[in-house]
Design an enzyme around this catalytic site. Structure first.
Site, short mmCIF file in Angstrom:
data_model
loop_
_atom_site.label_atom_id
_atom_site.label_comp_id
_atom_site.label_asym_id
_atom_site.label_seq_id
_atom_site.Cartn_x
_atom_site.Cartn_y
_atom_site.Cartn_z
CE1 TYR A 271 -2.81 13.50 -7.40
CE2 TYR A 271 -1.39 15.59 -6.41
CZ TYR A 271 -2.29 14.63 -6.22
OH TYR A 271 -3.35 14.69 -4.89
CE LYS B 151 -5.36 2.01 2.81
NZ LYS B 151 -6.75 2.17 4.10
CG ASP C 114 -6.76 4.83 7.02
OD1 ASP C 114 -5.19 4.20 6.81
OD2 ASP C 114 -7.33 2.81 6.40
CG ASP D 265 -5.27 21.29 1.85
OD1 ASP D 265 -4.05 22.27 1.68
OD2 ASP D 265 -6.21 21.61 1.24
CG ASP E 102 -2.49 17.36 -2.85
OD1 ASP E 102 -2.48 18.65 -2.14
OD2 ASP E 102 -2.99 17.55 -3.96
#
Ligand code: NAD
Length: 372
Positions: free
Chosen positions: A141, A198, A230, A258, A254
């Site tokens: 980001y 990852k 994942d 959620d 992020d």
């Protein structure tokens, strides 16, 4: 002498003023009970600041936030400001506050209240009580980004055309300070830390793993687990009760928070804390956005904002008894059957017998009445 705290309140847009207003009411009520004084000053940020001052984060708002003990934020954004160019959009206010206040650790606890078992979309969720520790000021980001026109072609001869890129980059110092936060929280919770990355593909992830292994020796009482992002998404749905603290990068955190939010029932329940180095002001806000679809209807669930006050009191201001009083009042209010619409939609008719549908103001009144 009365303990006194300089609190900046930024209600923002959409449901922000409604839920942040609820949080401020609870803060004032609990402060009176526990003998401290919150000196609350209100500032604008987000869409309402664009309307008033032409910028999403006015200098005086950032200055007040930097000079405060803590910031309570509602939410920013909404369709009215969606057409504005990226650098001036309301959401820039959040990024500006995080950067300007040097908030690098975002803490997102997700707890499934036993009273809300029927609201979780999972069939047998078990006891969910986890904490996501998300890095907040580095990674993709904030890395180098841009776009250019390419004259190259794909293997089939198609011209590439415009190419856009974002860069994930992390330094040892940035990774180490957030990993330490993760280990320290695991140490005072259930002593398990999961590093989500990852590492099979990304260089940055491999550095996270290497540093985590190095630091782990200092926290031998904490079990360290590694999961690819994942796989972690699947495991959060399959076995959420086995997680304690998850530490991860900005983008993975992020997304995963959620997911964690949804399995515990509603985004309207989840608070967050953003913190920098000890002694610096922190920022406390619900994880949800400005919910334009229900704004101004007194329908929003205020619990995420109210629990954000609890995090501020516990993690930042050391007002532990007041913080515990808020958590207990929320639990008791749910036990008594009060439900805003977002947490009243599941369950069969029998489950609904003891449920009272309430609005934002009524939920807040009930929580205040249950403060002990
Ligand atoms: P959102 O979180 O605002 O809403 C998603 C869904 O959850 C909506 O159906 C909404 O009604 C519901 N919801 C959210 N909070 C609720 C609450 N307290 N009680 C009951 N229901 C609730 O996310 P979105 O729709 O993707 O974004 C809307 C706006 O908010 C956008 O402009 C977005 O950029 C902004 N946003 C701001 C923040 C922030 O200020 N930190 C975070 C996320 C999104």
């Amino acid at each position: 002498m009365t303990r006194s705290y300089n609190i900046v309140s930024i209600p923002g847009d959409g449901i922000g003023p409604e839920t942040n207003g609820a949080a401020v009411r609870v803060l004032e009520a609990v402060a009176q009970k526990y003998g401290f004084e919150p000196r609350i000053t209100e500032y604008k940020a987000g869409g309402c600041a664009i309307d008033a001052f032409g910028v999403p984060l006015p200098g005086e708002t950032l200055q007040a936030a930097q000079d405060s003990d803590a910031v309570l934020l509602g939410a920013v954004g909404g369709p009215r400001w969606d057409m504005i160019e990226a650098e001036r959009r309301p959401e820039q206010a959040i990024l500006g506050l995080r950067q300007g206040m040097h908030l690098y650790a975002n803490l997102r606890p997700a707890t499934l209240y036993k009273e809300l078992g029927d609201v979780s979309p999972l069939k047998n969720p078990g006891k969910i009580d986890l904490l996501i520790v998300r890095e907040l000021t580095g990674g993709i980001y904030f890395g180098k980004q841009g776009s250019y026109k390419s004259s190259e072609k794909l293997f089939d001869g198609t011209r590439k055309g415009i190419v856009a890129f974002d860069t994930e980059s992390y330094s040892e110092a940035e990774i180490t300070r957030i990993l330490r936060r993760g280990f320290e929280f695991a140490r005072i919770r259930n002593k398990k830390l999961t590093l989500v990355d990852k590492a099979n593909v990304l260089n940055t992830s491999r550095l996270w793993r290497q540093l985590a292994k190095e630091i782990a020796g200092e926290y031998s009482d904490v079990e360290l687990e590694f999961l690819y992002v994942d796989n972690c998404s699947m495991q959060l749905v399959a076995r959420p009760a086995t997680f304690d603290v998850i530490v991860t990068s900005n983008m993975f955190g992020d997304i995963l928070s959620d997911l964690a939010g949804q399995i515990t029932g509603s985004v309207g329940l989840l608070p967050s804390a953003s913190m920098g180095n000890p002694g610096m002001p922190g920022l406390f806000e619900p994880i949800h956005g400005s919910a334009p679809d229900i704004a101004g209807q007194n329908k929003a669930n205020p619990i995420a904002s109210i629990l954000s006050v609890g995090l501020m009191l516990k993690l930042h201001l050391g007002e532990n008894d007041a913080a515990d009083s808020i958590s207990e009042a929320v639990r008791k209010t749910l036990e008594q059957g009060a439900r805003t619409p977002d947490i009243a939609i599941h369950g069969d008719e029998e489950d609904k017998r003891d449920i009272t549908l309430v609005n934002t103001t009524e939920m807040t009144d009930k929580i205040i009445a249950n403060l002990e």
